[in-house]
Design a protein around this motif. Sequence first.
Motif, PDB file in Angstrom:
ATOM      1  N   GLY A  87      -8.857  -7.703   1.714  1.00  0.00           N
ATOM      2  CA  GLY A  87      -8.601  -9.304   2.009  1.00  0.00           C
ATOM      3  C   GLY A  87      -7.202  -9.602   1.573  1.00  0.00           C
ATOM      4  O   GLY A  87      -7.145 -11.073   1.758  1.00  0.00           O
ATOM      5  N   GLN A  88      -6.374  -8.852   1.420  1.00  0.00           N
ATOM      6  CA  GLN A  88      -4.852  -9.196   1.373  1.00  0.00           C
ATOM      7  C   GLN A  88      -3.860  -8.555   2.236  1.00  0.00           C
ATOM      8  O   GLN A  88      -4.211  -7.520   2.700  1.00  0.00           O
ATOM      9  CB  GLN A  88      -4.272  -9.190  -0.090  1.00  0.00           C
ATOM     10  CG  GLN A  88      -5.163  -9.605  -1.118  1.00  0.00           C
ATOM     11  CD  GLN A  88      -4.913  -9.589  -2.626  1.00  0.00           C
ATOM     12  OE1 GLN A  88      -3.611  -8.888  -2.905  1.00  0.00           O
ATOM     13  NE2 GLN A  88      -5.663  -9.589  -3.692  1.00  0.00           N
ATOM     14  N   GLY A  89      -2.879  -9.156   2.351  1.00  0.00           N
ATOM     15  CA  GLY A  89      -1.620  -8.326   3.000  1.00  0.00           C
ATOM     16  C   GLY A  89      -1.116  -7.189   2.241  1.00  0.00           C
ATOM     17  O   GLY A  89      -1.186  -7.341   1.025  1.00  0.00           O
ATOM     18  N   PRO A  90      -0.293  -6.353   3.029  1.00  0.00           N
ATOM     19  CA  PRO A  90       0.426  -5.301   2.374  1.00  0.00           C
ATOM     20  C   PRO A  90       1.283  -5.885   1.204  1.00  0.00           C
ATOM     21  O   PRO A  90       2.238  -6.800   1.507  1.00  0.00           O
ATOM     22  CB  PRO A  90       0.999  -4.472   3.233  1.00  0.00           C
ATOM     23  CG  PRO A  90       0.367  -4.940   4.596  1.00  0.00           C
ATOM     24  CD  PRO A  90      -0.281  -6.335   4.390  1.00  0.00           C
ATOM     25  N   LYS A  91       1.319  -5.237   0.158  1.00  0.00           N
ATOM     26  CA  LYS A  91       2.520  -5.709  -0.862  1.00  0.00           C
ATOM     27  C   LYS A  91       3.477  -4.177  -1.157  1.00  0.00           C
ATOM     28  O   LYS A  91       2.872  -3.293  -1.404  1.00  0.00           O
ATOM     29  CB  LYS A  91       1.873  -5.906  -2.423  1.00  0.00           C
ATOM     30  CG  LYS A  91       2.811  -6.326  -3.193  1.00  0.00           C
ATOM     31  CD  LYS A  91       2.065  -6.861  -4.849  1.00  0.00           C
ATOM     32  CE  LYS A  91       1.944  -5.379  -5.489  1.00  0.00           C
ATOM     33  NZ  LYS A  91       1.437  -5.566  -6.832  1.00  0.00           N
ATOM     34  N   LEU A  92       4.644  -4.534  -0.999  1.00  0.00           N
ATOM     35  CA  LEU A  92       5.651  -3.451  -1.266  1.00  0.00           C
ATOM     36  C   LEU A  92       5.739  -2.946  -2.606  1.00  0.00           C
ATOM     37  O   LEU A  92       5.662  -3.675  -3.676  1.00  0.00           O
ATOM     38  CB  LEU A  92       7.147  -3.873  -0.986  1.00  0.00           C
ATOM     39  CG  LEU A  92       8.081  -3.021  -0.849  1.00  0.00           C
ATOM     40  CD1 LEU A  92       7.972  -1.998   0.157  1.00  0.00           C
ATOM     41  CD2 LEU A  92       9.726  -3.625  -1.022  1.00  0.00           C
ATOM     42  N   LEU A  93       5.319  -1.614  -2.802  1.00  0.00           N
ATOM     43  CA  LEU A  93       5.535  -1.087  -4.101  1.00  0.00           C
ATOM     44  C   LEU A  93       6.828  -0.425  -4.402  1.00  0.00           C
ATOM     45  O   LEU A  93       7.456  -0.626  -5.475  1.00  0.00           O
ATOM     46  CB  LEU A  93       4.566  -0.014  -4.485  1.00  0.00           C
ATOM     47  CG  LEU A  93       3.133  -0.598  -4.365  1.00  0.00           C
ATOM     48  CD1 LEU A  93       2.350   0.956  -4.351  1.00  0.00           C
ATOM     49  CD2 LEU A  93       2.834  -1.290  -5.424  1.00  0.00           C
ATOM     50  N   ILE A  94       7.322   0.229  -3.543  1.00  0.00           N
ATOM     51  CA  ILE A  94       8.628   1.008  -3.850  1.00  0.00           C
ATOM     52  C   ILE A  94       9.366   1.093  -2.336  1.00  0.00           C
ATOM     53  O   ILE A  94       8.719   1.273  -1.291  1.00  0.00           O
ATOM     54  CB  ILE A  94       8.721   2.334  -4.600  1.00  0.00           C
ATOM     55  CG1 ILE A  94       9.970   2.949  -4.724  1.00  0.00           C
ATOM     56  CG2 ILE A  94       7.778   3.252  -3.750  1.00  0.00           C
ATOM     57  CD1 ILE A  94      10.027   3.828  -5.854  1.00  0.00           C
ATOM     58  N   GLN A  95      10.729   1.057  -2.288  1.00  0.00           N
ATOM     59  CA  GLN A  95      11.410   1.280  -1.028  1.00  0.00           C
ATOM     60  C   GLN A  95      12.479   2.286  -1.249  1.00  0.00           C
ATOM     61  O   GLN A  95      13.298   2.040  -2.418  1.00  0.00           O
ATOM     62  CB  GLN A  95      12.033   0.103  -0.468  1.00  0.00           C
ATOM     63  CG  GLN A  95      13.187   0.115   0.572  1.00  0.00           C
ATOM     64  CD  GLN A  95      13.783  -0.960   1.202  1.00  0.00           C
ATOM     65  OE1 GLN A  95      13.334  -2.224   0.658  1.00  0.00           O
ATOM     66  NE2 GLN A  95      14.673  -0.977   2.029  1.00  0.00           N
TER      67      GLN A  95
END
Lengths: 116, 112
Positions: A40-48
Amino acid sequence: EAGVAQSPRYKIIEKRQSVAFWCNPISGHATLYWYQQILGQGPKLLIQFQNNGVVDDSQLPKDRFSAERLKGVDSTLKIQPAKLEDSAVYLCASSLLTSGRYNEQFFGPGTRLTVL
Amino acid sequence: EDKVVQSPLSLVVHEGDTVTLNCSYEVTNFRSLLWYKQEKKAPTFLFMLTSSGIEKKSGRLSSILDKKELFSILNITATQTGDSAIYLCALAGGTSYGKLTFGQGTILTVHP
């Protein structure tokens, strides 16, 4: 051209267990991203990563999550110990080297993690 | 902190209808705004917008950006059942090159 590969596709574990996800980016892509997408949510960046260096890990819960990209190609994301709220799809993406402008990110199929 | 808000959260239409999806944002250092389509797997890229007022078009899909009012819209005309998906708006901004901030998505369901 082969796309971004991820494994496993699905994983079910119990809380407090450990789990690891693997990602192989598109050949030649220097930048690799791990995202967490809760239902139900958009992707959230964890690490780049850029090559084998970390560019941004500000949203990575470092007490339980870790990631590495030792040779600047494949990457692994680990959760130890898992919590119920870690249930999500973990997406890996890659792009060409960023150099002051946005480069299109290509996403893998994701790993669906269920923590019981 | 960059923020992306999409509306509506879900939409149900019939084939042939036209739909408009909205994306509003707050950003400290705008680079670009992107739209993705997500079916059961990974998000696939639709459009990247960097300049106001210039419409991007691909078949029945089009998108435009308003950098003054801080929003973008995605239009889909003559919808088909294959358009059923989650549509994600994402912002490339801030100080970290390449970092995307996603909205929560709009779930589009197209009935025959």
